[in-house]
Scaffold this motif. Structure first.
Motif, PDB file in Angstrom:
ATOM      1  N   ARG A 133       2.823   3.085  10.091  1.00  0.00           N
ATOM      2  CA  ARG A 133       1.381   2.857  10.057  1.00  0.00           C
ATOM      3  C   ARG A 133       0.496   1.734   9.924  1.00  0.00           C
ATOM      4  O   ARG A 133      -0.296   1.636  10.460  1.00  0.00           O
ATOM      5  CB  ARG A 133       1.159   4.223   8.843  1.00  0.00           C
ATOM      6  CG  ARG A 133       0.118   4.449   8.500  1.00  0.00           C
ATOM      7  CD  ARG A 133      -0.585   4.806   9.742  1.00  0.00           C
ATOM      8  NE  ARG A 133      -0.147   6.520  10.285  1.00  0.00           N
ATOM      9  CZ  ARG A 133      -0.913   7.402   9.391  1.00  0.00           C
ATOM     10  NH1 ARG A 133      -1.700   7.474   8.276  1.00  0.00           N
ATOM     11  NH2 ARG A 133      -0.167   8.408  10.050  1.00  0.00           N
ATOM     12  N   GLN A 134       1.325   0.576   9.182  1.00  0.00           N
ATOM     13  CA  GLN A 134       0.572  -0.717   8.839  1.00  0.00           C
ATOM     14  C   GLN A 134       0.186  -1.430  10.345  1.00  0.00           C
ATOM     15  O   GLN A 134      -0.830  -1.609  10.341  1.00  0.00           O
ATOM     16  CB  GLN A 134       1.867  -1.581   8.799  1.00  0.00           C
ATOM     17  CG  GLN A 134       1.730  -1.287   6.605  1.00  0.00           C
ATOM     18  CD  GLN A 134       3.006  -2.431   6.225  1.00  0.00           C
ATOM     19  OE1 GLN A 134       3.729  -3.024   7.122  1.00  0.00           O
ATOM     20  NE2 GLN A 134       3.621  -1.837   5.205  1.00  0.00           N
ATOM     21  N   LEU A 145       2.510   3.799   3.721  1.00  0.00           N
ATOM     22  CA  LEU A 145       2.233   3.348   4.880  1.00  0.00           C
ATOM     23  C   LEU A 145       3.278   2.332   4.800  1.00  0.00           C
ATOM     24  O   LEU A 145       4.461   1.248   4.137  1.00  0.00           O
ATOM     25  CB  LEU A 145       1.241   2.015   4.564  1.00  0.00           C
ATOM     26  CG  LEU A 145      -0.011   2.275   4.781  1.00  0.00           C
ATOM     27  CD1 LEU A 145      -1.017   1.150   4.768  1.00  0.00           C
ATOM     28  CD2 LEU A 145      -0.388   3.010   5.337  1.00  0.00           C
ATOM     29  N   CYS A 187       0.778  -1.542  -0.303  1.00  0.00           N
ATOM     30  CA  CYS A 187       0.032   0.038  -0.421  1.00  0.00           C
ATOM     31  C   CYS A 187       1.022   1.496  -0.300  1.00  0.00           C
ATOM     32  O   CYS A 187       2.156   1.264   1.181  1.00  0.00           O
ATOM     33  CB  CYS A 187      -0.856  -0.426   1.236  1.00  0.00           C
ATOM     34  SG  CYS A 187      -2.283   1.521   1.518  1.00  0.00           S
ATOM     35  N   SER A 208      -2.938   6.275  -0.132  1.00  0.00           N
ATOM     36  CA  SER A 208      -3.151   5.382   0.772  1.00  0.00           C
ATOM     37  C   SER A 208      -5.157   4.609   0.562  1.00  0.00           C
ATOM     38  O   SER A 208      -5.756   3.014   1.043  1.00  0.00           O
ATOM     39  CB  SER A 208      -3.375   4.972   1.679  1.00  0.00           C
ATOM     40  OG  SER A 208      -1.701   5.721   1.676  1.00  0.00           O
ATOM     41  N   GLN A 209      -5.788   5.718   0.564  1.00  0.00           N
ATOM     42  CA  GLN A 209      -7.322   5.454   0.713  1.00  0.00           C
ATOM     43  C   GLN A 209      -7.809   4.524  -0.359  1.00  0.00           C
ATOM     44  O   GLN A 209      -8.418   3.526  -0.434  1.00  0.00           O
ATOM     45  CB  GLN A 209      -8.561   6.917   1.113  1.00  0.00           C
ATOM     46  CG  GLN A 209      -8.210   7.690   2.098  1.00  0.00           C
ATOM     47  CD  GLN A 209      -9.092   7.933   2.740  1.00  0.00           C
ATOM     48  OE1 GLN A 209      -9.998   8.552   2.060  1.00  0.00           O
ATOM     49  NE2 GLN A 209      -8.410   9.779   2.599  1.00  0.00           N
ATOM     50  N   HIS A 220     -11.159   4.958   5.552  1.00  0.00           N
ATOM     51  CA  HIS A 220      -9.459   4.958   5.858  1.00  0.00           C
ATOM     52  C   HIS A 220      -9.426   6.718   6.302  1.00  0.00           C
ATOM     53  O   HIS A 220      -9.150   7.269   5.296  1.00  0.00           O
ATOM     54  CB  HIS A 220      -8.634   4.584   5.432  1.00  0.00           C
ATOM     55  CG  HIS A 220      -8.337   2.698   6.330  1.00  0.00           C
ATOM     56  ND1 HIS A 220      -8.604   2.642   7.197  1.00  0.00           N
ATOM     57  CD2 HIS A 220      -8.559   2.576   5.060  1.00  0.00           C
ATOM     58  CE1 HIS A 220      -8.333   1.022   7.222  1.00  0.00           C
ATOM     59  NE2 HIS A 220      -8.621   0.990   5.775  1.00  0.00           N
ATOM     60  N   LEU A 257      -2.848   0.634  11.573  1.00  0.00           N
ATOM     61  CA  LEU A 257      -4.740  -0.553  10.759  1.00  0.00           C
ATOM     62  C   LEU A 257      -4.689  -1.459  11.523  1.00  0.00           C
ATOM     63  O   LEU A 257      -5.217  -1.804  11.367  1.00  0.00           O
ATOM     64  CB  LEU A 257      -3.570  -0.869   9.570  1.00  0.00           C
ATOM     65  CG  LEU A 257      -4.361   1.308   9.016  1.00  0.00           C
ATOM     66  CD1 LEU A 257      -3.853   0.951   7.721  1.00  0.00           C
ATOM     67  CD2 LEU A 257      -5.094   1.615   9.415  1.00  0.00           C
ATOM     68  N   GLU A 309      -8.349   9.284   7.701  1.00  0.00           N
ATOM     69  CA  GLU A 309      -6.733  10.028   8.374  1.00  0.00           C
ATOM     70  C   GLU A 309      -6.211   9.492   7.682  1.00  0.00           C
ATOM     71  O   GLU A 309      -4.764  10.222   7.506  1.00  0.00           O
ATOM     72  CB  GLU A 309      -6.937   8.870   9.737  1.00  0.00           C
ATOM     73  CG  GLU A 309      -6.267   7.298  10.000  1.00  0.00           C
ATOM     74  CD  GLU A 309      -7.723   6.688   9.071  1.00  0.00           C
ATOM     75  OE1 GLU A 309      -6.835   5.334   9.481  1.00  0.00           O
ATOM     76  OE2 GLU A 309      -8.216   6.930   9.420  1.00  0.00           O
ATOM     77  N   LEU A 310      -5.608   8.837   6.498  1.00  0.00           N
ATOM     78  CA  LEU A 310      -5.432   8.237   5.224  1.00  0.00           C
ATOM     79  C   LEU A 310      -5.287   9.460   4.318  1.00  0.00           C
ATOM     80  O   LEU A 310      -5.823   9.578   4.108  1.00  0.00           O
ATOM     81  CB  LEU A 310      -4.962   6.847   4.781  1.00  0.00           C
ATOM     82  CG  LEU A 310      -5.198   5.512   6.070  1.00  0.00           C
ATOM     83  CD1 LEU A 310      -5.037   4.112   5.371  1.00  0.00           C
ATOM     84  CD2 LEU A 310      -3.461   6.474   6.910  1.00  0.00           C
ATOM     85  N   CYS A 342      -8.741  -4.903   7.293  1.00  0.00           N
ATOM     86  CA  CYS A 342      -8.217  -3.477   6.301  1.00  0.00           C
ATOM     87  C   CYS A 342      -8.727  -2.756   5.422  1.00  0.00           C
ATOM     88  O   CYS A 342      -8.658  -1.603   4.671  1.00  0.00           O
ATOM     89  CB  CYS A 342      -6.955  -2.891   6.507  1.00  0.00           C
ATOM     90  SG  CYS A 342      -5.953  -3.041   8.502  1.00  0.00           S
TER      91      CYS A 342
END
Length: 356
Positions: free
Chosen positions: A19-20, A15, A12, A45-46, A38, A23, A40-41, A33
């Motif tokens: 951060r992984q 990340l 991803c 990443s989202q 998400h 999550l 906040e990402l 996940c």
């Protein structure tokens, strides 16, 4: 596909391991996940995590998933190396090839110059052999020079090679035969997804794994600004023991070990110096390794008990366990692949060292 969600998560964009981990702690699994919001990402990443994990895989991922002899140790697994959990940025998963049970053994790193002297080469090999005979599994980076000598000295007892590339790419190519030999009794490890090619930024990350896996790190020969000193300093930061072998004041390759000794590394002349310094730490880790490496499967435990401290033929094991030879053959093969037993001359079998 088994492990496909893990592969997709590791790829991803945006990340890193920290951060992984956030999550994974929030959602409980790699699969969970995906397919959720998400906010906040970052946008990239989202978008990635809205996809189906299988759609995120590369050709190298699919080839790895389809290959025999490959494995993945994740943050949630019981055999994730406990010392590695303690470092600042532990990987969320380790790609494996070989004897997974080696992760539970007491580990010791040996590192040094890629261009060692003949004496340095012989010293690394001799230390690795003796420490391996005493129950430590030797860890190094599969580089040419001291790394290769350390692996070769510990091939019989088990050694772990940590790659900076993907698990499917061996670098340098000069050590391809060595990398092929290691999984028979040891293990090849990488935190990088399949297909990851070498670049300079990956070496420091690999070095933190070498030191992070181990009780201590031994530096044999190294120049003052070498990668081996980076590994040693990482070990110090991680609270691990650091050892160095002194050399001639006229040798450039002695300057690295001498500098480490001035900074607090333990000067060693024999393998026994290391074992005495590790002391109770080594003894405790070896005890844990012995207990935890007993097979969990009931049929395998039966074979394990039958072997004891002996070297037995298939017929003798079958007689003691009340098993047919075809059924026993399958069990023996699986136990050998997992690193619990080894085949011996004359069609006989025994437990591997440090698993009794």
């Amino acid at each position: 596909m088994k492990h496909s969600a893990w592969l997709a998560l590791l790829r991803c964009p945006g990340l890193g391991p920290r951060r992984q981990r956030i999550l994974l702690q929030q959602w409980g699994s790699a699969e969970a996940c995906f397919g959720v919001r998400h906010p906040e990402l970052a946008a990239a990443s989202q978008e990635w995590l809205r996809r189906d994990p299988d759609d995120c895989l590369t050709d190298a991922d699919r080839q790895w998933l389809a290959s025999a002899g490959q494995d993945l140790c994740t943050w949630f697994d019981d055999d994730y190396p406990p010392l590695l959990r303690e470092i600042a940025d532990p990987p969320m998963a380790l790609f494996l090839r070989g004897q997974r049970a080696r992760l539970r053994d007491p580990l010791m790193a040996i590192v040094g110059s890629r261009n060692p002297t003949p004496v340095g080469n012989a010293t690394a090999r001799a230390f690795a052999e003796e420490l391996g005979n005493q129950g430590l599994v030797i860890v190094s980076g599969l580089a040419i020079g001291i790394d290769a000598a350390a692996h070769q000295g510990a091939l019989h007892s088990g050694t772990i090679g940590v790659l900076g590339t993907g698990i499917d790419l061996i670098y340098p190519r000069e050590n391809l035969d060595l990398a092929r030999a290691i999984p028979a009794t040891g293990l090849i490890i990488s935190e990088q997804p399949p297909g990851t090619r070498i670049h300079r930024g990956l070496f420091p990350r690999r070095n933190r794994l070498i030191s992070g896996l181990c009780l201590g790190t031994l530096v044999v020969e190294a120049a003052e600004n070498s990668g081996s000193l980076i590994t040693a300093r990482l070990a110090m930061e991680q609270g691990r023991e650091v050892f160095a072998i002194p050399g001639s004041i006229h040798s450039p390759l002695a300057r690295g070990p001498h500098r480490l000794i001035r900074d607090g590394a333990k000067l060693v002349e024999t393998a026994q110096d290391i074992l005495e310094e590790l002391g109770p730490l080594f003894a405790a880790s070896r005890t844990v390794a012995k207990v935890s490496r007993e097979p969990e499967d009931s049929a395998e435990r039966q074979v394990w008990a039958a072997l004891g401290q002996e070297t037995l033929s298939s017929e003798e094991i079958a007689s003691r366990c009340g098993l047919t030879l075809p059924a026993l053959s399958s069990i023996l093969l699986h136990m050998e692949i997992q690193g619990y037993i080894a085949s011996c001359p004359g069609g006989r079998f025994c437990r591997l060292p440090n698993t009794n």
